[in-house]
Each structure stands twice: as C-alpha cells, then as structure tokens.
Design a protein around this motif. Structure first.
Motif, PDB file in Angstrom:
ATOM      1  N   ASN A   1       0.958  -1.152  -0.060  1.00  0.00           N
ATOM      2  CA  ASN A   1      -0.012  -0.004   0.023  1.00  0.00           C
ATOM      3  C   ASN A   1       1.099   1.331  -0.075  1.00  0.00           C
ATOM      4  OD1 ASN A   1      -1.824   2.135   0.463  1.00  0.00           O
ATOM      5  ND2 ASN A   1      -3.026   0.988   2.062  1.00  0.00           N
ATOM      6  N   ASP A   2       1.431   1.464  -1.019  1.00  0.00           N
ATOM      7  CA  ASP A   2       2.511   2.511  -1.184  1.00  0.00           C
ATOM      8  C   ASP A   2       1.895   3.914  -1.089  1.00  0.00           C
ATOM      9  OD1 ASP A   2       4.498   0.473  -2.142  1.00  0.00           O
ATOM     10  OD2 ASP A   2       3.901   0.859  -4.118  1.00  0.00           O
ATOM     11  N   ARG A   3       0.937   4.102  -1.269  1.00  0.00           N
ATOM     12  CA  ARG A   3       0.004   5.581  -1.261  1.00  0.00           C
ATOM     13  C   ARG A   3      -0.130   5.688   0.439  1.00  0.00           C
ATOM     14  NH1 ARG A   3      -3.439   7.769  -5.807  1.00  0.00           N
ATOM     15  NH2 ARG A   3      -3.766   9.250  -4.097  1.00  0.00           N
ATOM     16  N   SER A   4      -0.344   4.820   1.078  1.00  0.00           N
ATOM     17  CA  SER A   4      -0.432   5.139   2.414  1.00  0.00           C
ATOM     18  C   SER A   4       0.772   5.204   3.448  1.00  0.00           C
ATOM     19  CB  SER A   4      -1.294   3.686   3.390  1.00  0.00           C
ATOM     20  OG  SER A   4      -2.786   3.942   2.961  1.00  0.00           O
ATOM     21  N   VAL A   5       1.961   4.236   2.814  1.00  0.00           N
ATOM     22  CA  VAL A   5       3.335   4.337   3.241  1.00  0.00           C
ATOM     23  C   VAL A   5       3.846   5.798   2.948  1.00  0.00           C
ATOM     24  CG1 VAL A   5       5.704   3.657   2.647  1.00  0.00           C
ATOM     25  CG2 VAL A   5       4.010   1.959   2.954  1.00  0.00           C
ATOM     26  N   ALA A   6       3.539   6.596   1.743  1.00  0.00           N
ATOM     27  CA  ALA A   6       3.928   7.584   1.483  1.00  0.00           C
ATOM     28  C   ALA A   6       3.282   8.658   2.367  1.00  0.00           C
ATOM     29  CB  ALA A   6       3.776   7.975   0.069  1.00  0.00           C
ATOM     30  N   LEU A   7       2.140   8.652   2.420  1.00  0.00           N
ATOM     31  CA  LEU A   7       1.418   9.492   3.428  1.00  0.00           C
ATOM     32  C   LEU A   7       1.865   9.473   4.935  1.00  0.00           C
ATOM     33  CD1 LEU A   7      -0.759  11.745   4.314  1.00  0.00           C
ATOM     34  CD2 LEU A   7      -2.552  10.047   4.482  1.00  0.00           C
ATOM     35  N   ALA A   8       2.173   8.383   5.506  1.00  0.00           N
ATOM     36  CA  ALA A   8       2.516   8.215   6.639  1.00  0.00           C
ATOM     37  C   ALA A   8       4.090   8.818   6.734  1.00  0.00           C
ATOM     38  CB  ALA A   8       2.912   6.565   6.884  1.00  0.00           C
ATOM     39  N   GLU A   9       4.637   8.603   5.858  1.00  0.00           N
ATOM     40  CA  GLU A   9       6.115   9.206   5.832  1.00  0.00           C
ATOM     41  C   GLU A   9       6.284  10.771   5.653  1.00  0.00           C
ATOM     42  OE1 GLU A   9       8.258   6.944   2.808  1.00  0.00           O
ATOM     43  OE2 GLU A   9       8.929   5.271   4.317  1.00  0.00           O
ATOM     44  N   ARG A  10       5.283  11.145   4.836  1.00  0.00           N
ATOM     45  CA  ARG A  10       5.243  12.513   4.760  1.00  0.00           C
ATOM     46  C   ARG A  10       4.720  13.327   6.164  1.00  0.00           C
ATOM     47  NH1 ARG A  10       2.904  11.520  -0.152  1.00  0.00           N
ATOM     48  NH2 ARG A  10       0.669  11.910   0.612  1.00  0.00           N
ATOM     49  N   MET A  11       4.105  12.471   6.796  1.00  0.00           N
ATOM     50  CA  MET A  11       3.303  13.134   8.300  1.00  0.00           C
ATOM     51  C   MET A  11       4.620  12.852   9.332  1.00  0.00           C
ATOM     52  SD  MET A  11      -0.387  11.639   8.229  1.00  0.00           S
ATOM     53  CE  MET A  11      -0.601  12.078  10.004  1.00  0.00           C
ATOM     54  N   GLY A  12       5.813  12.193   8.834  1.00  0.00           N
ATOM     55  CA  GLY A  12       7.097  12.066   9.828  1.00  0.00           C
ATOM     56  C   GLY A  12       7.032  10.751  10.233  1.00  0.00           C
TER      57      GLY A  12
ATOM     58  N   GLY B   1      -3.491 -10.264   8.722  1.00  0.00           N
ATOM     59  CA  GLY B   1      -2.196 -11.087   8.453  1.00  0.00           C
ATOM     60  C   GLY B   1      -1.099  -9.949   8.551  1.00  0.00           C
ATOM     61  N   THR B   2       0.028 -10.086   7.733  1.00  0.00           N
ATOM     62  CA  THR B   2       1.085  -9.276   7.946  1.00  0.00           C
ATOM     63  C   THR B   2       0.620  -7.818   7.477  1.00  0.00           C
ATOM     64  OG1 THR B   2       2.441 -11.177   7.510  1.00  0.00           O
ATOM     65  CG2 THR B   2       3.522  -8.917   7.317  1.00  0.00           C
ATOM     66  N   GLU B   3       1.084  -6.895   8.716  1.00  0.00           N
ATOM     67  CA  GLU B   3       0.974  -5.470   8.248  1.00  0.00           C
ATOM     68  C   GLU B   3       2.601  -4.788   8.889  1.00  0.00           C
ATOM     69  OE1 GLU B   3      -3.195  -3.617   8.356  1.00  0.00           O
ATOM     70  OE2 GLU B   3      -2.727  -4.202  10.243  1.00  0.00           O
ATOM     71  N   MET B   4       2.655  -3.759   8.336  1.00  0.00           N
ATOM     72  CA  MET B   4       3.787  -2.647   8.761  1.00  0.00           C
ATOM     73  C   MET B   4       3.467  -1.778   9.820  1.00  0.00           C
ATOM     74  SD  MET B   4       5.464  -2.445   5.077  1.00  0.00           S
ATOM     75  CE  MET B   4       4.155  -1.127   4.341  1.00  0.00           C
ATOM     76  N   VAL B   5       4.145  -1.601  10.677  1.00  0.00           N
ATOM     77  CA  VAL B   5       3.960  -0.546  11.671  1.00  0.00           C
ATOM     78  C   VAL B   5       4.685   0.616  11.483  1.00  0.00           C
ATOM     79  CG1 VAL B   5       3.829   0.045  14.248  1.00  0.00           C
ATOM     80  CG2 VAL B   5       3.095  -2.418  13.508  1.00  0.00           C
ATOM     81  N   TYR B   6       4.063   1.924  11.089  1.00  0.00           N
ATOM     82  CA  TYR B   6       4.593   3.076  10.870  1.00  0.00           C
ATOM     83  C   TYR B   6       4.267   4.104  12.285  1.00  0.00           C
ATOM     84  CZ  TYR B   6       6.475   2.222   6.351  1.00  0.00           C
ATOM     85  OH  TYR B   6       7.241   2.094   5.334  1.00  0.00           O
ATOM     86  N   ARG B   7       5.517   4.274  12.955  1.00  0.00           N
ATOM     87  CA  ARG B   7       5.393   4.873  14.165  1.00  0.00           C
ATOM     88  C   ARG B   7       5.482   6.597  13.874  1.00  0.00           C
ATOM     89  NH1 ARG B   7       3.418   3.518  18.331  1.00  0.00           N
ATOM     90  NH2 ARG B   7       4.495   1.657  17.985  1.00  0.00           N
ATOM     91  N   HIS B   8       4.266   7.023  14.422  1.00  0.00           N
ATOM     92  CA  HIS B   8       4.212   8.529  14.216  1.00  0.00           C
ATOM     93  C   HIS B   8       5.325   9.361  15.264  1.00  0.00           C
ATOM     94  CE1 HIS B   8       1.156   8.995  11.095  1.00  0.00           C
ATOM     95  NE2 HIS B   8       0.737   7.844  11.467  1.00  0.00           N
TER      96      HIS B   8
ATOM     97  N   TRP C   1       7.678   6.636  10.718  1.00  0.00           N
ATOM     98  CA  TRP C   1       8.945   5.815  10.071  1.00  0.00           C
ATOM     99  C   TRP C   1       8.533   4.320  10.388  1.00  0.00           C
ATOM    100  CZ3 TRP C   1       8.873   8.871  14.504  1.00  0.00           C
ATOM    101  CH2 TRP C   1       9.150   8.270  15.758  1.00  0.00           C
ATOM    102  N   PHE C   2       9.102   3.517   9.538  1.00  0.00           N
ATOM    103  CA  PHE C   2       8.841   2.076   9.695  1.00  0.00           C
ATOM    104  C   PHE C   2       9.422   1.509  10.866  1.00  0.00           C
ATOM    105  CE2 PHE C   2      10.242  -2.284   9.200  1.00  0.00           C
ATOM    106  CZ  PHE C   2       9.079  -2.870   8.656  1.00  0.00           C
ATOM    107  N   GLU C   3       8.644   1.007  11.515  1.00  0.00           N
ATOM    108  CA  GLU C   3       9.185   0.291  13.049  1.00  0.00           C
ATOM    109  C   GLU C   3       9.311  -1.136  12.979  1.00  0.00           C
ATOM    110  OE1 GLU C   3       8.136   1.925  17.132  1.00  0.00           O
ATOM    111  OE2 GLU C   3       6.607   0.112  16.909  1.00  0.00           O
ATOM    112  N   ARG C   4       8.152  -1.825  12.301  1.00  0.00           N
ATOM    113  CA  ARG C   4       8.339  -3.249  12.500  1.00  0.00           C
ATOM    114  C   ARG C   4       7.234  -3.740  11.689  1.00  0.00           C
ATOM    115  NH1 ARG C   4       4.319  -5.177  16.391  1.00  0.00           N
ATOM    116  NH2 ARG C   4       3.515  -3.510  17.340  1.00  0.00           N
ATOM    117  N   SER C   5       7.163  -4.925  11.538  1.00  0.00           N
ATOM    118  CA  SER C   5       6.171  -5.940  10.864  1.00  0.00           C
ATOM    119  C   SER C   5       5.467  -6.764  11.990  1.00  0.00           C
ATOM    120  CB  SER C   5       6.449  -6.724   9.683  1.00  0.00           C
ATOM    121  OG  SER C   5       6.846  -6.019   8.633  1.00  0.00           O
ATOM    122  N   TYR C   6       4.255  -6.984  11.794  1.00  0.00           N
ATOM    123  CA  TYR C   6       3.662  -7.794  12.757  1.00  0.00           C
ATOM    124  C   TYR C   6       2.494  -8.568  12.180  1.00  0.00           C
ATOM    125  CZ  TYR C   6      -0.926  -5.102  13.784  1.00  0.00           C
ATOM    126  OH  TYR C   6      -2.140  -4.737  13.656  1.00  0.00           O
TER     127      TYR C   6
END
Length: 178
Positions: A136-147, A160-167, A149-154
């Motif tokens: 889900n590249d659009r959501s990753v890009a938005l999360a990163e624009r908001m500051g 199922g598998t998701e990536m956690v982006y920490r604000h 960062w990728f923390e981990r997968s869980y």
C-alpha cells in the motif's frame, strides 16, 4: 437516538464529524471496490460493509474515539479518518480512507494530522502508529510525509502481516522534528 457526543473537528478545507446514516452508501461503495479496499480488509459485500460501519460507530462508545467522516467545507464527502483499536490489536492506530475522486488532493494528510493533534492534545495519547499492508505505497508515502517511520512488521489478528509506522509523539512534533 443516542447522542454519542462525537466532537467535530475542522481544518482549513475539511470538517471531520461523527458518522451518520447518510454516509453508509459511500462506505459501502468503498468496500465494494476490491482495488480500493484491499488495504482495509476489503472487498466486502454490502451486508459486511454495514456490519463494519456499525462497528465503527460502536467503537466510539467503547473507546471514546474512532473514525470521523471527512467532508469538504461545502459538504462533499471525501473519506473517513480516525483512531481504531479493535480487540487483539497491539495499540490504537491512526487510519485513513479516501473515497474515489478524493485522493491526491491532500485531504488525507490534512485530516490525519488534525486527528493526530486531537489524540495528543485532547485525548492525551503519547504515541500513535499506522498499520499498513505491504504494497500500500500511497499509505506508506502519506505516513512518511507525516513524519512516521517504519518500526516493524507484525501479524494482525484479522489482516495478516502489516507494517507498523510510528508517528512522532507530541514532544517531537513540538520540537519540529517531524
């Protein structure tokens, strides 16, 4: 009817308000579209979308926070954005969905930043994450624009598998680190 007392939030271009019956058709259309809803657990039939929508409203009762419906100042629905913490999830997450035709206009970021501000300043959260499906590249890009960062997968209990982006937390935002 029960008055849930969901606060209304306003940004320069948007109004974030509690869900209403009139919003369901847009939510059902989003979930019916497999290309758009896959990153949110879809596609779902209308009946399943109704159950999801009803749980979205019930989430406010159980947690005191949830998803707001986002619309332009002139009343055009653009999506839903909020804080979601279902049973089995490791922590509350900041999530966003834009309806067809509303993407690429900055609405998701504008709404998500307002919800994050509310979570920190009013609800007293000290952190938020966004759970994003791989691809889900659009959501990753938005999360990163908001500051964020990728923390981990869980392994999400339902998706199922998701990536956690920490604000960034409130202190980091105040210091201008985000």
């Amino acid at each position: 009817m029960i008055d849930l007392q969901i606060p209304t939030l306003k940004t320069d271009r948007l109004i974030l308000r509690g869900p209403e019956a009139r919003d369901f058709d847009n939510v059902a259309a989003f979930f019916a579209d497999k290309d758009r809803s896959w990153g949110f657990g879809g596609p779902l039939g209308r009946n399943e979308a109704w159950r999801w929508y009803a749980s979205m409203i019930g989430h406010w009762v159980l947690h005191g926070y949830g998803f707001w419906m986002a619309e332009t100042r002139d009343g055009q629905p653009v999506g839903f954005v909020g804080i979601w913490a279902p049973e089995g999830w490791p922590e509350p997450e900041l999530g966003w969905v834009m309806f067809e035709g509303a993407e690429g206009k900055g609405y998701a970021r504008e709404a998500a930043e307002e919800v994050r501000r509310f979570a920190y300043e009013v609800l007293g959260f000290d952190t938020l994450s966004s759970n994003i499906f791989p691809g889900n590249d659009r959501s990753v890009a938005l999360a990163e624009r908001m500051g964020a960062w990728f923390e981990r997968s869980y392994e999400n209990v339902t998706h199922g598998t998701e990536m956690v982006y920490r604000h960034p937390g409130p202190e980091q935002l105040a210091e201008g680190e985000a």
